[in-house]
Design a protein around this motif. Structure first.
Motif, PDB file in Angstrom:
ATOM      1  N   VAL A  15       0.880  -1.174   0.000  1.00 10.85           N
ATOM      2  CA  VAL A  15       0.000   0.000   0.000  1.00 10.85           C
ATOM      3  C   VAL A  15       0.912   1.217   0.000  1.00 10.85           C
ATOM      4  CG1 VAL A  15      -1.808   1.206   1.260  1.00 10.85           C
ATOM      5  CG2 VAL A  15      -1.673  -1.279   1.384  1.00 10.85           C
ATOM      6  N   LYS A  16       0.647   2.136  -0.929  1.00  7.81           N
ATOM      7  CA  LYS A  16       1.499   3.322  -1.030  1.00  7.81           C
ATOM      8  C   LYS A  16       0.739   4.525  -0.489  1.00  7.81           C
ATOM      9  CE  LYS A  16       4.871   5.098  -4.230  1.00  7.81           C
ATOM     10  NZ  LYS A  16       5.332   5.110  -5.610  1.00  7.81           N
ATOM     11  N   ILE A  17       1.341   5.150   0.502  1.00  7.06           N
ATOM     12  CA  ILE A  17       0.646   6.218   1.222  1.00  7.06           C
ATOM     13  C   ILE A  17       1.431   7.518   1.121  1.00  7.06           C
ATOM     14  CG2 ILE A  17      -0.146   6.962   3.523  1.00  7.06           C
ATOM     15  CD1 ILE A  17      -0.614   4.007   4.172  1.00  7.06           C
ATOM     16  N   LEU A  18       0.698   8.606   0.892  1.00 10.62           N
ATOM     17  CA  LEU A  18       1.273   9.956   0.987  1.00 10.62           C
ATOM     18  C   LEU A  18       0.722  10.580   2.254  1.00 10.62           C
ATOM     19  CD1 LEU A  18       2.617  12.631  -0.044  1.00 10.62           C
ATOM     20  CD2 LEU A  18       0.514  13.035  -1.345  1.00 10.62           C
ATOM     21  N   PHE A  19       1.615  11.012   3.141  1.00 10.84           N
ATOM     22  CA  PHE A  19       1.188  11.701   4.368  1.00 10.84           C
ATOM     23  C   PHE A  19       1.709  13.129   4.279  1.00 10.84           C
ATOM     24  CE2 PHE A  19       0.039  10.503   8.981  1.00 10.84           C
ATOM     25  CZ  PHE A  19      -0.486  11.772   9.233  1.00 10.84           C
ATOM     26  N   LEU A  20       0.791  14.095   4.253  1.00 13.09           N
ATOM     27  CA  LEU A  20       1.162  15.503   4.093  1.00 13.09           C
ATOM     28  C   LEU A  20       1.318  16.184   5.446  1.00 13.09           C
ATOM     29  CD1 LEU A  20      -1.484  16.242   1.314  1.00 13.09           C
ATOM     30  CD2 LEU A  20       1.003  16.186   0.960  1.00 13.09           C
ATOM     31  N   GLY A  21       2.337  17.030   5.558  1.00 12.12           N
ATOM     32  CA  GLY A  21       2.530  17.810   6.780  1.00 12.12           C
ATOM     33  C   GLY A  21       1.446  18.869   6.933  1.00 12.12           C
ATOM     34  N   ASP A  22       1.453  19.546   8.067  1.00 10.39           N
ATOM     35  CA  ASP A  22       0.409  20.515   8.449  1.00 10.39           C
ATOM     36  C   ASP A  22       0.000  21.423   7.271  1.00 10.39           C
ATOM     37  OD1 ASP A  22       1.883  19.501  10.682  1.00 10.39           O
ATOM     38  OD2 ASP A  22       1.063  21.088  11.957  1.00 10.39           O
ATOM     39  N   ILE A  23      -1.258  21.399   6.931  1.00  6.04           N
ATOM     40  CA  ILE A  23      -1.785  22.246   5.853  1.00  6.04           C
ATOM     41  C   ILE A  23      -2.079  23.621   6.447  1.00  6.04           C
ATOM     42  CG2 ILE A  23      -3.681  22.561   4.214  1.00  6.04           C
ATOM     43  CD1 ILE A  23      -4.045  19.428   4.446  1.00  6.04           C
ATOM     44  N   VAL A  24      -1.508  24.665   5.825  1.00  9.19           N
ATOM     45  CA  VAL A  24      -1.647  26.005   6.409  1.00  9.19           C
ATOM     46  C   VAL A  24      -2.569  26.884   5.555  1.00  9.19           C
ATOM     47  CG1 VAL A  24      -0.448  28.068   7.225  1.00  9.19           C
ATOM     48  CG2 VAL A  24       0.659  25.825   7.420  1.00  9.19           C
ATOM     49  N   GLY A  25      -3.717  27.216   6.141  1.00  8.40           N
ATOM     50  CA  GLY A  25      -4.616  28.238   5.600  1.00  8.40           C
ATOM     51  C   GLY A  25      -5.164  27.955   4.212  1.00  8.40           C
ATOM     52  N   ARG A  26      -5.817  29.002   3.679  1.00  8.44           N
ATOM     53  CA  ARG A  26      -6.404  28.886   2.347  1.00  8.44           C
ATOM     54  C   ARG A  26      -5.368  28.563   1.269  1.00  8.44           C
ATOM     55  NH1 ARG A  26     -11.186  31.085   0.265  1.00  8.44           N
ATOM     56  NH2 ARG A  26     -11.446  32.345   2.129  1.00  8.44           N
ATOM     57  N   PRO A  27      -4.151  29.186   1.319  1.00  9.44           N
ATOM     58  CA  PRO A  27      -3.171  28.850   0.272  1.00  9.44           C
ATOM     59  C   PRO A  27      -2.851  27.356   0.238  1.00  9.44           C
ATOM     60  CG  PRO A  27      -2.451  30.780   1.511  1.00  9.44           C
ATOM     61  CD  PRO A  27      -3.644  30.239   2.231  1.00  9.44           C
ATOM     62  N   GLY A  28      -2.719  26.743   1.406  1.00 11.46           N
ATOM     63  CA  GLY A  28      -2.436  25.304   1.464  1.00 11.46           C
ATOM     64  C   GLY A  28      -3.604  24.497   0.921  1.00 11.46           C
ATOM     65  N   ARG A  29      -4.822  24.880   1.337  1.00 16.09           N
ATOM     66  CA  ARG A  29      -6.022  24.143   0.871  1.00 16.09           C
ATOM     67  C   ARG A  29      -6.183  24.270  -0.645  1.00 16.09           C
ATOM     68  NH1 ARG A  29      -8.785  27.349   4.673  1.00 16.09           N
ATOM     69  NH2 ARG A  29     -10.303  27.974   3.116  1.00 16.09           N
ATOM     70  N   SER A  30      -6.013  25.491  -1.162  1.00 15.36           N
ATOM     71  CA  SER A  30      -6.224  25.709  -2.603  1.00 15.36           C
ATOM     72  C   SER A  30      -5.184  24.948  -3.421  1.00 15.36           C
ATOM     73  CB  SER A  30      -6.104  27.187  -2.963  1.00 15.36           C
ATOM     74  OG  SER A  30      -6.966  27.919  -2.161  1.00 15.36           O
ATOM     75  N   ALA A  31      -3.933  24.949  -2.946  1.00 15.32           N
ATOM     76  CA  ALA A  31      -2.886  24.248  -3.701  1.00 15.32           C
ATOM     77  C   ALA A  31      -3.198  22.758  -3.763  1.00 15.32           C
ATOM     78  CB  ALA A  31      -1.530  24.486  -3.054  1.00 15.32           C
ATOM     79  N   LEU A  32      -3.732  22.213  -2.684  1.00 11.82           N
ATOM     80  CA  LEU A  32      -4.073  20.783  -2.696  1.00 11.82           C
ATOM     81  C   LEU A  32      -5.248  20.526  -3.625  1.00 11.82           C
ATOM     82  CD1 LEU A  32      -3.538  19.824   1.038  1.00 11.82           C
ATOM     83  CD2 LEU A  32      -2.148  19.157  -0.924  1.00 11.82           C
ATOM     84  N   LYS A  33      -6.255  21.436  -3.563  1.00 15.88           N
ATOM     85  CA  LYS A  33      -7.417  21.282  -4.436  1.00 15.88           C
ATOM     86  C   LYS A  33      -6.981  21.218  -5.899  1.00 15.88           C
ATOM     87  CE  LYS A  33     -10.579  24.035  -2.539  1.00 15.88           C
ATOM     88  NZ  LYS A  33     -11.442  25.227  -2.462  1.00 15.88           N
ATOM     89  N   ARG A  34      -6.037  22.068  -6.266  1.00 15.07           N
ATOM     90  CA  ARG A  34      -5.605  22.148  -7.668  1.00 15.07           C
ATOM     91  C   ARG A  34      -4.675  20.998  -8.061  1.00 15.07           C
ATOM     92  NH1 ARG A  34      -4.632  27.470  -6.213  1.00 15.07           N
ATOM     93  NH2 ARG A  34      -2.392  27.061  -6.269  1.00 15.07           N
TER      94      ARG A  34
END
Ligand SMILES: [Fe+2]
Ligand SMILES: [Fe+2]
Length: 274
Positions: A15-34
């Motif tokens: 199983v291949k897992i990506l674990f992302l570090g602390d997501i910071v604010g709207r810029p972090g959320r938007s970058a992930l969305k895109r």
């Protein structure tokens, strides 16, 4: 029984897992969305975990932002010391299966400290969140909490991933050594600074002191440096704000044997977004 999907995807049972570090604010959320769909495809990721404690305004997580992260492709959220900032999170933690808060808060705290994630085509995966005590709020002992939790998790759940949300490197390393061979991964969060020490410990536990963050790169931990400099220089409270500019996404990618839960590999991952 072996997971057909996992076997088919990688030609071996992992199983291949990506674990992302602390997501910071709207810029972090938007970058992930895109970008998260592309990232998943590029690296053949089966499951995305992320620490969400800073995803709303840089401090805390609202239920709205948590839902946004789930729709962006994050499968499961861990949190940390800032999880209590938004009151709507209390009910959300009680009702949502795909989120945990640190397990070593006293009994009666909303939500749960560990949870088993189940998804079609993947083995069951236990995700455990604990908070360190060194230079942090004095909570119940995370080491004792982990021993208790490992007794509680059903024996059949072989994949066990720990997010140790802590300040001190020594505390993180000590927990990882205590758990080597007993969990699949011990991954640090909270400092927002990615460390260069990802490795599989001798008994098969993947370890990294800190995953880093997903947020503005020209910043202090994702926040605009100016008020933080003022606070250090002048000693008075300041209003912090999420920084602007280029984004960095950071975390770790690791492969786990889906029958034993042992880690086969781990490496730090990061991506710059102009
Ligand atoms: Fe954080
Ligand atoms: Fe934190």
């Amino acid at each position: 029984m072996e997971s057909e999907a996992a076997a088919g995807r990688h030609g071996s049972l992992c199983v291949k897992i990506l674990f992302l570090g602390d997501i910071v604010g709207r810029p972090g959320r938007s970058a992930l969305k895109r970008n998260l769909d592309d990232i998943r495809r590029t690296h053949c990721i089966d499951l995305v975990l992320a620490n969400g404690e800073n995803a709303s305004g840089g401090i805390g997580l609202s239920s709205k932002s948590a839902r946004e992260l789930f729709s962006a492709g994050v499968d499961f959220l861990t949190t940390g010391n800032h999880i209590w900032k938004f009151k709507d999170m209390y009910a959300f933690l009680n009702n949502e299966e795909r989120i945990v808060r640190p397990a070593n808060y006293p009994a009666g705290a909303p939500g749960k400290g560990w949870s088993v994630f189940a998804q079609e085509g993947l083995p069951e995966i236990a995700v455990i969140n604990v908070l360190g005590r060194t230079y942090m709020q004095a909570l119940d002992c995370p080491f004792v909490a982990l021993e208790r939790i490992l007794e509680e998790i059903p024996e059949s759940v072989r994949i066990r991933i720990v997010d140790f949300h802590a300040e001190a490197t020594s505390e993180k390393q000590a927990l990882a050594w205590m758990l080597d061979g007993r969990v699949s991964a011990v991954l640090g969060t909270h400092t927002h600074v990615q460390t260069n020490d990802a490795r599989v410990l001798p008994q098969g536990t993947a370890y990294m002191t800190d995953l880093g963050m997903c947020g503005p790169q020209n910043s202090c931990l994702g926040m605009d440096p100016e008020p933080i400099i003022k606070r250090f220089v002048g000693g008075l409270p300041q209003r912090f704000r999420v920084a602007d500019g280029p984004i960095i996404l950071q975390g770790a990618i690791f492969d786990l044997d889906d029958s034993s839960g042992a880690a086969k590999s781990i490496s730090a991952w990061s991506m710059h977004i102009g």
